[in-house]
Design an enzyme around this catalytic site. Structure first.
Site, PDB file in Angstrom:
ATOM      1  N   GLY A  31       0.826  -1.200   0.000  1.00  0.00           N
ATOM      2  CA  GLY A  31       0.000   0.000   0.000  1.00  0.00           C
ATOM      3  C   GLY A  31       0.862   1.252   0.000  1.00  0.00           C
ATOM      4  O   GLY A  31       2.091   1.183   0.129  1.00  0.00           O
TER       5      GLY A  31
ATOM      6  N   CYS B 279       5.309  -5.530   2.098  1.00  0.00           N
ATOM      7  CA  CYS B 279       5.516  -4.094   1.885  1.00  0.00           C
ATOM      8  C   CYS B 279       4.900  -3.251   3.012  1.00  0.00           C
ATOM      9  O   CYS B 279       5.371  -3.302   4.133  1.00  0.00           O
ATOM     10  CB  CYS B 279       4.981  -3.689   0.511  1.00  0.00           C
ATOM     11  SG  CYS B 279       5.575  -2.079  -0.061  1.00  0.00           S
ATOM     12  N   LEU B 280       3.841  -2.492   2.750  1.00  0.00           N
ATOM     13  CA  LEU B 280       3.238  -1.678   3.810  1.00  0.00           C
ATOM     14  C   LEU B 280       2.746  -2.566   4.943  1.00  0.00           C
ATOM     15  O   LEU B 280       2.875  -2.217   6.120  1.00  0.00           O
ATOM     16  CB  LEU B 280       2.087  -0.836   3.253  1.00  0.00           C
ATOM     17  CG  LEU B 280       1.355   0.041   4.278  1.00  0.00           C
ATOM     18  CD1 LEU B 280       2.280   1.109   4.856  1.00  0.00           C
ATOM     19  CD2 LEU B 280       0.117   0.686   3.660  1.00  0.00           C
TER      20      LEU B 280
ATOM     21  N   HIS C  57       8.190  -7.623  -3.123  1.00  0.00           N
ATOM     22  CA  HIS C  57       6.949  -8.130  -3.701  1.00  0.00           C
ATOM     23  C   HIS C  57       7.146  -9.505  -4.335  1.00  0.00           C
ATOM     24  O   HIS C  57       7.556  -9.611  -5.486  1.00  0.00           O
ATOM     25  CB  HIS C  57       6.416  -7.163  -4.763  1.00  0.00           C
ATOM     26  CG  HIS C  57       5.897  -5.888  -4.194  1.00  0.00           C
ATOM     27  ND1 HIS C  57       4.557  -5.656  -3.969  1.00  0.00           N
ATOM     28  CD2 HIS C  57       6.538  -4.760  -3.784  1.00  0.00           C
ATOM     29  CE1 HIS C  57       4.392  -4.447  -3.445  1.00  0.00           C
ATOM     30  NE2 HIS C  57       5.582  -3.892  -3.326  1.00  0.00           N
TER      31      HIS C  57
ATOM     32  N   GLU D   3       4.873 -11.411  -5.381  1.00  0.00           N
ATOM     33  CA  GLU D   3       3.843 -11.627  -6.399  1.00  0.00           C
ATOM     34  C   GLU D   3       4.133 -10.842  -7.675  1.00  0.00           C
ATOM     35  O   GLU D   3       3.283 -10.723  -8.556  1.00  0.00           O
ATOM     36  CB  GLU D   3       2.474 -11.215  -5.841  1.00  0.00           C
ATOM     37  CG  GLU D   3       2.127  -9.748  -5.945  1.00  0.00           C
ATOM     38  CD  GLU D   3       3.001  -8.794  -5.152  1.00  0.00           C
ATOM     39  OE1 GLU D   3       2.994  -7.593  -5.448  1.00  0.00           O
ATOM     40  OE2 GLU D   3       3.702  -9.241  -4.220  1.00  0.00           O
TER      41      GLU D   3
ATOM     42  N   TYR E  39       9.621   3.908   2.835  1.00  0.00           N
ATOM     43  CA  TYR E  39       9.840   3.777   4.275  1.00  0.00           C
ATOM     44  C   TYR E  39      10.391   2.387   4.561  1.00  0.00           C
ATOM     45  O   TYR E  39      10.213   1.450   3.776  1.00  0.00           O
ATOM     46  CB  TYR E  39       8.541   4.001   5.048  1.00  0.00           C
ATOM     47  CG  TYR E  39       8.024   5.411   4.936  1.00  0.00           C
ATOM     48  CD1 TYR E  39       8.275   6.360   5.926  1.00  0.00           C
ATOM     49  CD2 TYR E  39       7.287   5.813   3.823  1.00  0.00           C
ATOM     50  CE1 TYR E  39       7.815   7.657   5.813  1.00  0.00           C
ATOM     51  CE2 TYR E  39       6.820   7.114   3.693  1.00  0.00           C
ATOM     52  CZ  TYR E  39       7.092   8.037   4.691  1.00  0.00           C
ATOM     53  OH  TYR E  39       6.644   9.336   4.571  1.00  0.00           O
TER      54      TYR E  39
END
Length: 359
Positions: A222, A250-251, A335, A337, A295
């Site tokens: 995200g 990730c997020l 990632h 995917e 981040y």
């Protein structure tokens, strides 16, 4: 038509207008992928940002909507060296110029994207404006650029209602996917392995997910600053306190860290592209990964009783994943995917299935 990219340090690039004819202010970031510009444009993690593609020719294979990672384009702006207006591909449905116009994305072409990237690498990510106004007043623009914030963009990109994706095969697992800006291929990667996936909006209460009794929980990628997601962090803490296996990307990786007492910080210019090497600290294996984040989790403030580093970035040594001590939880910054690729780390979904099977 002439267009201008104005950075908050006063640097101005002059080029040609592409896409929607409008003026935008956004955070300017760069992506080093050599292919997959459609996947970049439709990745919800780019909400609130304008993307500079470092590869010099963009759009040469046109647009194939089957490859979209969501229903629309999310970046505020698109910045390229050269835009191909005559694509050549048997799957092509439209030009990238038409796609940018259709999705209301403003852009600029014909600028020195190498110079722009060097500025962002040396000075750090900064805000900028794309405009076609040749009479712009830079003294009035710079304060606006410095005041811009991406804000709570997760609220914008998440799905409005929960929905289901039935799995193929007979794995028989039910997975709850918390949509923080999820790319389509996360749910597809699970469904292709036989999982029935229920996708929940980011605002969903933990109790609703727990009551559905899933075999596993996925926290998606995200956009934005993870610390802007205070309400989501509260709910993730509740999910952590269950025994349900959790895999986060990730997020989602950052939010799980914040929910368990760790910290995050903003990187100088982030990792965005399909060529980032990450090392598995347990096996020593190095994966080439796709990434999109500004981040990172601060491992200096990580309690080993809660979690330990599982992956690191080979280039700069930043954290790329965590294993949670005594819990059926692992998280990655990259990632697995990824489409169009690389797919080196897709096996992490199989690891998640093994975790659910054992649980």
């Amino acid at each position: 038509m002439k267009a201008f990219l104005i950075l908050e340090d006063g640097t101005v690039f002059s080029g040609s207008h592409i896409g929607a004819e409008k003026e935008i202010i956004s955070e300017i970031v760069f992506n080093t992928s050599m292919a997959g510009y459609l996947e970049v444009l439709t990745d919800p993690s780019y909400a609130g940002q304008a993307v500079c593609m470092t590869y010099p020719l963009i759009g040469n294979y046109g647009i194939c909507k089957e490859d979209m990672e969501s229903k629309k384009a999310w970046p505020d702006g698109f910045i390229v060296r050269e835009l191909s207006r005559l694509p050549s591909n048997f799957r092509c449905e439209m030009t990238i110029q038409d796609f940018l116009e259709e999705n209301d994305v403003a852009g600029i072409a014909g600028i020195d994207t190498r110079a722009l990237t060097k500025i962002l690498r040396e000075k750090g990510t900064m805000n900028g404006m794309i405009t076609t106004d040749e009479n712009y007043k830079i003294d009035e623009i710079i304060p606006k650029l410095k005041a811009y914030r991406t804000g709570k963009v997760v609220d914008i990109v998440t799905c409005k209602d929960k929905y289901e994706l039935k799995g193929s095969g007979n794995a028989g697992f039910k997975v709850a996917l918390l949509d923080l800006g999820a790319k389509n291929n996360i749910a597809k990667s699970l469904a292709s392995r036989g999982c029935d996936v229920t996708v929940y909006p980011a605002s969903t209460k933990a109790e609703e997910i727990i009551e559905a009794a899933p075999d596993g929980i996925m926290l998606s990628n995200g956009p934005g600053d993870p610390k802007d997601c205070a309400d989501v962090i509260t709910e993730i803490k509740k999910l952590y306190n269950t025994d349900i296996p959790i895999f986060a990307i990730c997020l989602g990786h950052q939010l799980m860290a914040l929910a368990t007492g760790a910290d995050t910080y903003k990187m100088k210019y982030g990792h965005r592209g399909g060529n980032h090497p990450v090392k598995d600290l347990e096996t020593g294996r190095v994966y080439i990964s796709s990434q999109n984040h500004g981040y990172v989790v601060d491992t200096d403030k990580l309690d080993p009783k809660v979690a330990v580093p599982a992956f690191i970035n080979v280039n700069d040594g930043t954290n790329e994943g965590l294993n949670y001590t005594g819990k059926n939880i692992f998280t990655v910054q990259f990632h697995p995917e990824a489409c169009p690729g690389p797919r080196d780390s897709a096996e992490l979904f199989d690891r998640f299935l093994t975790m659910m099977r054992r649980a």
